[in-house]
Enzyme design. Structure first.
Site, PDB file in Angstrom:
ATOM      1  N   CYS A 189      33.203  80.370  40.935  1.00 15.52           N
ATOM      2  CA  CYS A 189      33.696  80.319  42.304  1.00 15.52           C
ATOM      3  C   CYS A 189      35.206  80.099  42.268  1.00 15.52           C
ATOM      4  O   CYS A 189      35.803  79.945  41.215  1.00 15.52           O
ATOM      5  CB  CYS A 189      33.029  79.190  43.091  1.00 15.52           C
ATOM      6  SG  CYS A 189      31.228  79.271  43.106  1.00 15.52           S
ATOM      7  N   ASP A 240      23.477  73.054  42.331  1.00 11.32           N
ATOM      8  CA  ASP A 240      23.824  72.093  41.289  1.00 11.32           C
ATOM      9  C   ASP A 240      25.013  71.233  41.687  1.00 11.32           C
ATOM     10  O   ASP A 240      25.116  70.068  41.314  1.00 11.32           O
ATOM     11  CB  ASP A 240      24.110  72.819  39.968  1.00 11.32           C
ATOM     12  CG  ASP A 240      25.155  73.908  40.110  1.00 11.32           C
ATOM     13  OD1 ASP A 240      25.184  74.592  41.154  1.00 11.32           O
ATOM     14  OD2 ASP A 240      25.953  74.109  39.180  1.00 11.32           O
TER      15      ASP A 240
END
EC number: 6.3.5.4
Length: 662
Positions: A2, A100
């Site tokens: 990301c 996560d």
């Protein structure tokens, strides 16, 4: 993979600030094209561009705790998130999503800034604590995920990539001359410096806390090699068993996610092990990618095909030639945000692009050379290292003329000033000194007069950071392995040759050999289990016998070599390179001496000189490194600094993105 961006301002954020952080994250949509978000929390701004892999349906960012007093954005993967989620739930925390990264804010609630040591994975994290107004940034232990920051007035801005910071109004665009000098010596820019003056990268395994207008940076983890003679007393069989167990666990954890992983496959043992362990227990064939070319040393296809046939994986060959390299190079420099000294990353850029058509996850073998002494420099040091000892200057003076005459280089026996500088900054002479001295011989003479003067005054060491205490009393091989982990791995392999290549193609690169438990286990092993009888990675090869045939497990290491220099000169080169390498542009940008660069390219086009085979090879290598360095530095300046960065590739600078940012 990301992208994150944001700021901690000296005042409450307003709509104009939110618009600015949106511009920052829009420059990084290639890192996460699935969703974008930007939010203001009092004086803080947090933004993310998400590549959804774990918790795809409900893993949006920023994350926050139950009372919304703590917010975080995050890039990477937390491989032990399931265990942490269970522990946090027992402590009374409510974790409603499946991502996560959700565990981060709750860990911070429990442990404050000490929370990062509990995370196993690859990550760059930003946490804003509205209770005391503090901002915390952290980067993973190995430096897999990038994180950059800069001060502007009383504010601190951060971004996964530098191009996000350059989107901030008023952010300076200037070259950092010390970074150029580091490129001319190490072949990479070393944290905390970047090629841009005033913009810093957070070193691996460090966290930054910003409160009341002041930043504090601390290390939260260090790889601890045993003192010489105090290594784990394991037999070869015990060490191989322990290594095999940890490697199996590492590959399994790094394969997690809602997409089938792919991998790269060369002719070497590292990638073969990853492919073998990925394929185990799977009915569908794992997709593996390799570079193929008509040029012998650029071609990994035949060796990879033999390995793929044995393992049962689906091998995809990606053909490359010099025209491909030249065409890919501007995109490489744009995404890498730094000059480079080799063209190898262009091949990886192509491989990542092909892999990205199949999956969002690519497993790769980087890190094995650091753990198990895979580099040529370690074998060279075993032969010549004793000559660098103190008190041997007279002997070195006798040997240098012969070595210089045979190899055409003094890199195997650096000058006394060079040895003194290495001892002063590393507390030893690491094996990598051979490579760095070769870079210095090849690259530093090309600099302009001003940069040559800075280099002669030791300018490459200005801003360089290294913990000399970490190598004191260690075996010579462990000292050099520690240097690899601290200098070359995060700043070279995992930067422009790692994260940026994958992120450019909206793919996440994962590194099982950089798993914390595996790395710490390998560090404790006796050096004789790693380098034995002149053969590298001995214990890894022994362990690999469980899954690989002998022909693959014990195949000699070869280096993947791309052409140096030639894609940028000659009749087939792009007119862009002719312009950037012209005497006028060289003088305008100011990094290199036009006359010396002209002689470099003339020598590159001429027939190779006579002499020993080693001398001819090193001469050609030096010319190629120099040509690539000059071309990439000129291209970097053209894309980022010339006319305020107006030459940046439009399709890369303005990625397609969702219509709105949440």
């Amino acid at each position: 993979m990301c992208g994150i961006a944001g700021a901690r301002l000296g005042r409450k954020a307003h709509d104009g600030d939110l618009a600015e952080v949106r511009r920052m994250i829009l420059r990084q949509t290639h890192r996460g094209p699935d969703s974008l978000a930007a939010q203001r929390v009092g004086p803080a701004l947090l933004a993310s561009s998400r590549l959804a892999i774990v918790g795809v349906a409900n893993g949006g960012q920023p994350f926050c705790n139950e009372d919304r007093s703590i917010h975080a954005v995050f890039n990477g993967e937390i491989y032990n998130h399931l265990e942490l989620r269970e522990q946090l739930s027992r402590r009374g925390h409510s974790l409603s999503g499946g991502s996560d990264g959700e565990v981060i804010v709750h860990l911070y609630e429990e442990f404050g800034a000490d929370c990062f040591q509990w995370l196993d994975g690859q990550f760059a994290i930003a946490i804003f604590d509205s209770r005391d107004g503090s901002l915390h940034l952290a980067r993973d232990r190995m430096g897999i995920c990038p994180l950059h920051w800069a001060r502007l007035g009383d504010a601190l801005y951060f971004s996964s990539e530098i191009k996000g910071l350059l989107a901030v109004a008023g952010m300076p665009r200037r070259a950092e001359p010390r970074a150029m000098l580091q490129l001319g010596y190490f072949g990479a820019v070393c944290a905390p410096l970047t090629p841009f003056a005033g913009i810093r990268q957070l070193p691996a395994a460090h966290w930054l806390s910003f409160r009341d207008g002041k930043e504090e940076i601390r290390r939260y983890w260090s790889l601890d090699f045993p003192l010489a003679g105090e290594h784990a007393g394991l037999s070869e069989a015990q060490a191989a068993d322990g290594l095999a167990h940890r490697l199996e666990r590492a590959v399994a954890s790094h394969a997690q996610g809602e997409f089938e992983p792919t991998c790269f496959l060369s002719g070497g043992i590292d990638s073969a092990l990853i492919a073998a362990l990925l394929q185990r227990g799977r009915q569908d064939r794992v997709a593996a990618f390799c570079a193929a070319s008509e040029h012998g040393r650029m071609d990994e296809g035949d060796a990879a095909a033999r390995t793929a046939s044995v393992l049962g994986v689906d091998l995809r060959r990606v053909r490359l030639d010099e025209a491909d390299i030249a065409a890919t190079f501007p995109r490489l420099i744009w995404h890498g945000e730094t000059p480079v000294i080799s063209t190898e990353a262009s091949a990886l850029m192509r491989l990542a692009g092909e892999a990205g058509k199949r999956s969002k996850i690519v497993l790769t073998g980087e890190g094995a050379d650091e753990a198990f002494a895979g580099y040529l420099a370690f074998r060279q040091y075993r032969r010549f290292g004793a000559l660098t000892g103190r008190g041997l200057a007279p002997l070195r003076a006798l040997l240098r003329p012969w070595l210089g005459g045979h190899y055409g280089s003094d890199c195997l026996l650096p000058g006394e000033d060079g040895l003194d500088a290495l001892r002063a900054h590393f507390g030893c002479v690491p094996a990598q000194a051979y490579e760095w001295e070769f870079y210095r011989e090849a690259l530093t003479p090309l600099f302009s007069a001003d940069l040559r003067a800075m280099a002669a005054a030791g300018g490459c060491w200005d801003g360089f950071e290294f913990d000399r205490g970490a190598v004191r009393g260690r075996h010579w091989l462990d000292r050099s392995l520690y240097v690899s982990y601290q200098v070359m791995l995060p700043n070279y392999l995992l930067g422009a040759h790692g994260d940026r290549i994958y992120a450019a193609n909206s793919v996440e690169g994962r590194y099982p050999f950089l798993d914390r438990e595996l790395v710490e286990f390998a560090a404790a092993l006796d050096p004789a289990l790693k380098l034995r009888g002149g053969r590298e990675k001995h214990i890894l090869r022994v362990a690999a016998g469980r899954w690989l045939p002998e022909e693959v497990a014990w195949r000699p290491k070869t280096r993947f070599v791309m052409p140096f220099g030639t894609p940028f000169a000659g009749p087939g080169a792009s007119p862009l390179y002719a312009e950037l390498l012209s005497p006028g542009k060289l003088a305008e940008y100011g990094y290199f001496d036009p006359e010396r660069v002209g002689r470099l390219f003339q020598a590159l086009a001429a027939p190779p000189p006579g002499g020993s085979k080693a001398k001819r090879y090193l001469r050609r290598l030096a010319l190629g490194l120099g040509a690539t360095f000059v071309a990439s530095a000129q291209l970097w300046h053209y894309l980022y600094l010339a006319d305020g960065g107006a030459a940046a590739p439009e399709e890369e600078a303005r990625q397609s993105a969702p219509v709105s940012i949440a």
